[in-house]
Design an enzyme around this catalytic site. Structure first.
Site, PDB file in Angstrom:
ATOM      1  N   ARG A  18     -19.611   4.920 -10.461  1.00  0.00           N
ATOM      2  CA  ARG A  18     -19.086   4.021 -10.662  1.00  0.00           C
ATOM      3  C   ARG A  18     -17.765   4.909 -11.714  1.00  0.00           C
ATOM      4  NH1 ARG A  18     -19.087  -0.661  -8.826  1.00  0.00           N
ATOM      5  NH2 ARG A  18     -21.419  -2.017  -8.771  1.00  0.00           N
ATOM      6  N   ARG A  41     -15.811   3.108  -3.994  1.00  0.00           N
ATOM      7  CA  ARG A  41     -17.170   4.539  -3.669  1.00  0.00           C
ATOM      8  C   ARG A  41     -17.578   4.875  -2.488  1.00  0.00           C
ATOM      9  NH1 ARG A  41     -22.107   1.596  -7.072  1.00  0.00           N
ATOM     10  NH2 ARG A  41     -20.925  -0.328  -6.994  1.00  0.00           N
ATOM     11  N   HIS A  77     -19.463  -4.604 -14.852  1.00  0.00           N
ATOM     12  CA  HIS A  77     -20.053  -4.629 -13.757  1.00  0.00           C
ATOM     13  C   HIS A  77     -20.392  -3.674 -13.342  1.00  0.00           C
ATOM     14  CE1 HIS A  77     -19.295  -6.023 -10.108  1.00  0.00           C
ATOM     15  NE2 HIS A  77     -18.671  -4.790  -9.205  1.00  0.00           N
ATOM     16  N   ARG A 134     -23.653 -12.875  -5.763  1.00  0.00           N
ATOM     17  CA  ARG A 134     -24.614 -12.209  -5.050  1.00  0.00           C
ATOM     18  C   ARG A 134     -25.691 -12.617  -5.582  1.00  0.00           C
ATOM     19  NH1 ARG A 134     -22.152  -6.397  -5.832  1.00  0.00           N
ATOM     20  NH2 ARG A 134     -21.254  -6.022  -3.640  1.00  0.00           N
ATOM     21  N   ASN A 176      -9.027   6.718 -10.318  1.00  0.00           N
ATOM     22  CA  ASN A 176      -8.213   5.871 -10.861  1.00  0.00           C
ATOM     23  C   ASN A 176      -7.752   5.073 -11.565  1.00  0.00           C
ATOM     24  OD1 ASN A 176      -9.354   4.811  -7.655  1.00  0.00           O
ATOM     25  ND2 ASN A 176     -11.113   3.757  -7.968  1.00  0.00           N
ATOM     26  N   ASP A 223       0.572  -1.172  -0.258  1.00  0.00           N
ATOM     27  CA  ASP A 223      -0.012   0.196   0.247  1.00  0.00           C
ATOM     28  C   ASP A 223       1.003   0.967  -0.395  1.00  0.00           C
ATOM     29  OD1 ASP A 223      -3.486  -0.098   1.001  1.00  0.00           O
ATOM     30  OD2 ASP A 223      -1.785   2.666   1.275  1.00  0.00           O
ATOM     31  N   VAL A 225      -9.442  -5.855  -9.608  1.00  0.00           N
ATOM     32  CA  VAL A 225     -10.609  -4.961  -8.924  1.00  0.00           C
ATOM     33  C   VAL A 225     -11.136  -3.817  -8.848  1.00  0.00           C
ATOM     34  CG1 VAL A 225     -11.656  -5.719  -6.373  1.00  0.00           C
ATOM     35  CG2 VAL A 225      -9.427  -7.407  -7.529  1.00  0.00           C
TER      36      VAL A 225
HETATM   37  O1  TXD Z   1     -16.173  -6.616  -8.780  1.00  0.00           O
HETATM   38  C1  TXD Z   1     -15.683  -5.412  -8.148  1.00  0.00           C
HETATM   39  N1  TXD Z   1     -14.797  -5.470  -8.711  1.00  0.00           N
HETATM   40  C2  TXD Z   1     -15.144  -4.427  -6.842  1.00  0.00           C
HETATM   41  C3  TXD Z   1     -14.520  -3.130  -6.729  1.00  0.00           C
HETATM   42  C4  TXD Z   1     -15.736  -4.422  -5.621  1.00  0.00           C
HETATM   43  C5  TXD Z   1     -15.883  -4.002  -4.533  1.00  0.00           C
HETATM   44  C6  TXD Z   1     -14.784  -3.276  -4.528  1.00  0.00           C
HETATM   45  N2  TXD Z   1     -14.139  -3.162  -5.544  1.00  0.00           N
HETATM   46  C7  TXD Z   1     -13.483  -2.041  -6.293  1.00  0.00           C
HETATM   47  O2  TXD Z   1     -12.414  -2.442  -5.471  1.00  0.00           O
HETATM   48  C8  TXD Z   1     -13.870  -0.499  -5.581  1.00  0.00           C
HETATM   49  O3  TXD Z   1     -14.724   0.383  -6.081  1.00  0.00           O
HETATM   50  C9  TXD Z   1     -12.148   0.152  -5.131  1.00  0.00           C
HETATM   51  O4  TXD Z   1     -11.982   1.018  -6.191  1.00  0.00           O
HETATM   52  C10 TXD Z   1     -11.363  -0.948  -5.041  1.00  0.00           C
HETATM   53  C11 TXD Z   1     -10.792  -1.235  -3.541  1.00  0.00           C
HETATM   54  O5  TXD Z   1     -12.132  -1.249  -2.916  1.00  0.00           O
HETATM   55  P1  TXD Z   1     -11.575  -1.354  -0.927  1.00  0.00           P
HETATM   56  O6  TXD Z   1     -12.758  -1.317  -0.154  1.00  0.00           O
HETATM   57  O7  TXD Z   1     -10.385  -2.424  -0.198  1.00  0.00           O
HETATM   58  O8  TXD Z   1     -10.863   0.034  -0.835  1.00  0.00           O
HETATM   59  P2  TXD Z   1     -10.211   0.713   0.553  1.00  0.00           P
HETATM   60  O9  TXD Z   1     -10.273   0.148   1.824  1.00  0.00           O
HETATM   61  O10 TXD Z   1     -10.224   2.286   0.287  1.00  0.00           O
HETATM   62  O11 TXD Z   1      -8.623   0.164  -0.063  1.00  0.00           O
HETATM   63  C12 TXD Z   1      -8.154   0.959  -1.409  1.00  0.00           C
HETATM   64  C13 TXD Z   1      -6.464   0.990  -0.356  1.00  0.00           C
HETATM   65  C14 TXD Z   1      -6.806   2.208   0.009  1.00  0.00           C
HETATM   66  O12 TXD Z   1      -5.569   1.314   1.232  1.00  0.00           O
HETATM   67  C15 TXD Z   1      -5.477   2.907  -0.440  1.00  0.00           C
HETATM   68  O13 TXD Z   1      -4.048   3.400   0.312  1.00  0.00           O
HETATM   69  C16 TXD Z   1      -4.783   1.906  -1.716  1.00  0.00           C
HETATM   70  O14 TXD Z   1      -6.145   1.381  -2.150  1.00  0.00           O
HETATM   71  N3  TXD Z   1      -4.025   2.626  -2.198  1.00  0.00           N
HETATM   72  C17 TXD Z   1      -3.382   2.608  -2.719  1.00  0.00           C
HETATM   73  N4  TXD Z   1      -2.182   1.568  -2.520  1.00  0.00           N
HETATM   74  C18 TXD Z   1      -1.124   1.309  -3.226  1.00  0.00           C
HETATM   75  N5  TXD Z   1      -0.492   1.742  -4.274  1.00  0.00           N
HETATM   76  C19 TXD Z   1      -1.225   2.838  -4.632  1.00  0.00           C
HETATM   77  N6  TXD Z   1      -1.161   3.987  -5.466  1.00  0.00           N
HETATM   78  C20 TXD Z   1      -2.531   3.822  -3.980  1.00  0.00           C
HETATM   79  N7  TXD Z   1      -3.554   4.110  -4.110  1.00  0.00           N
HETATM   80  C21 TXD Z   1      -4.560   4.051  -2.660  1.00  0.00           C
END
Ligand code: TXD
Length: 307
Positions: A87, A81, A174, A150, A94, A32, A117
């Site tokens: 989205r 989101r 999606h 789901r 993103n 991260d 993802v």
């Molecule tokens: O069906 C699907 N594909 C999905 C997609 C189902 C559920 C969630 N979906 C998507 O996954 C959601 O819309 C988000 O775009 C991602 C991640 O969801 P999450 O709930 O895990 O989000 P968080 O908890 O905010 O975590 C995102 C992490 C956070 O810790 C940030 O610090 C980190 O991403 N982040 C990064 N890590 C590494 N490198 C970079 N550049 C970076 N930017 C943010």
């Protein structure tokens, strides 16, 4: 031991890492940008080993050098989101995040298979293909397993049949235009159309299409992560075990279903090389039309990307 890197130690990433560890599928590197986040979660998970009994290992890091030679990289980094956010709002931000990550993945794990993802899923997966220069068989998006899971759950509530005895199939992008396929959705081997009246089934289809939003609205901050992480790990497992399992995934189409140069949710056979084959189902004219609308929406969004 196999090596899986999970980028993003947020809700989906950390839960996926935990599931991979506990299923002993691979050693995990959790990365991260936030200093200490992945390290803290990894240390916490390692401290559960004597209780849970798994023998796999996890390292938390901010440094891509640690991800070197991963077999699979799961990209979950990005913004999640929030209520009221579509989205599409997520796309520009993103795309920037995922674009940066892909360059590092190519540098350190040029032979890896990437599972995307991050939302908007179909667009991010397409961008990952173009940015990575990987063959399309090694760039796959996770959505169909989740959408179908789901669907299976809602059908199980309705029919009282356990969800693991329901084979559900949802195709398309999606988004709100995803295409549940009742004809290919089997409850104890019988098409769901023969079991649930049309009107009720339609309501379940709509609830499936809005499955993500329903959870966002309940949680208020953040979005779903238990079923999403399970779904991504199901893909990881099928690939690492070279199972040949057919799962609905966001895959590159070059002529299948009549579409070119686009990512879309379709059933694919997963092996150690990634997507081995896109499976073409016979669709009704209505389903074809619905898929076309869903693909058109993805294509329009892809057009807004700066790549
Ligand atoms: O069906 C699907 N594909 C999905 C997609 C189902 C559920 C969630 N979906 C998507 O996954 C959601 O819309 C988000 O775009 C991602 C991640 O969801 P999450 O709930 O895990 O989000 P968080 O908890 O905010 O975590 C995102 C992490 C956070 O810790 C940030 O610090 C980190 O991403 N982040 C990064 N890590 C590494 N490198 C970079 N550049 C970076 N930017 C943010």
């Amino acid at each position: 031991m196999n090596k899986v890197t999970v980028i993003g130690a947020g809700f989906v990433g950390a839960t996926a890492a935990q599931r991979i560890l506990e299923k002993e599928l691979a050693d995990v590197v959790l990365l991260d940008v936030v200093e200490g986040l992945a390290q803290g979660k990894a240390l916490d998970m390692m401290q559960s080993t004597s209780v849970e009994g798994f023998t796999t290992n996890i390292v938390g890091t901010t440094n891509y050098a640690d991800t070197k030679k991963s077999d699979i990289v799961v990209i979950t980094a990005g913004l999640a989101r929030k209520p009221g956010m579509t989205r599409d709002d997520l796309q520009a931000k993103n795309a920037e995040i995922v674009g940066g990550i892909v360059s590092e993945v190519v540098r350190y794990s040029p032979e890896s298979i990437i599972i995307v993802v991050t939302n908007p899923l179909d667009v991010m997966t397409y961008m990952t293909l173009k940015k990575s220069g990987f063959p399309a068989s090694r760039v796959i998006g996770m959505a169909g397993v989740l959408d179908s899971a789901r669907y299976a759950y809602f059908l199980s509530v309705e029919t009282k049949v356990p969800a693991n005895e329901i084979q559900a199939m949802v195709l398309g992008g999606h988004g709100d235009l995803m295409v549940p396929l009742p004809k290919y959705t089997l409850i104890k081997g019988k098409p769901v159309t023969e079991i649930i009246p049309a009107e009720k089934l339609n309501a379940i289809n709509v609830r499936t299409q809005n499955g993500g939003v329903e959870i966002v609205n309940l949680l208020k901050t953040g979005s779903a992560y238990y079923a999403p992480s399970s779904s991504a790990v199901a893909m990881v497992e099928a690939i690492l075990k070279d199972s040949g399992k057919v799962l609905p995934c966001c895959a590159y189409l070059s002529g299948e279903y009549g579409f070119q140069n686009v990512y879309c949710g379709v059933p694919v056979r997963l092996t150690r090389n990634g997507v081995d084959k896109v499976i073409e189902l016979q669709l009704t004219p209505e389903e074809k039309e619905a898929l076309k609308r869903s693909v058109a929406q993805v294509t329009e969004q892809v057009g807004k990307l700066k790549i």
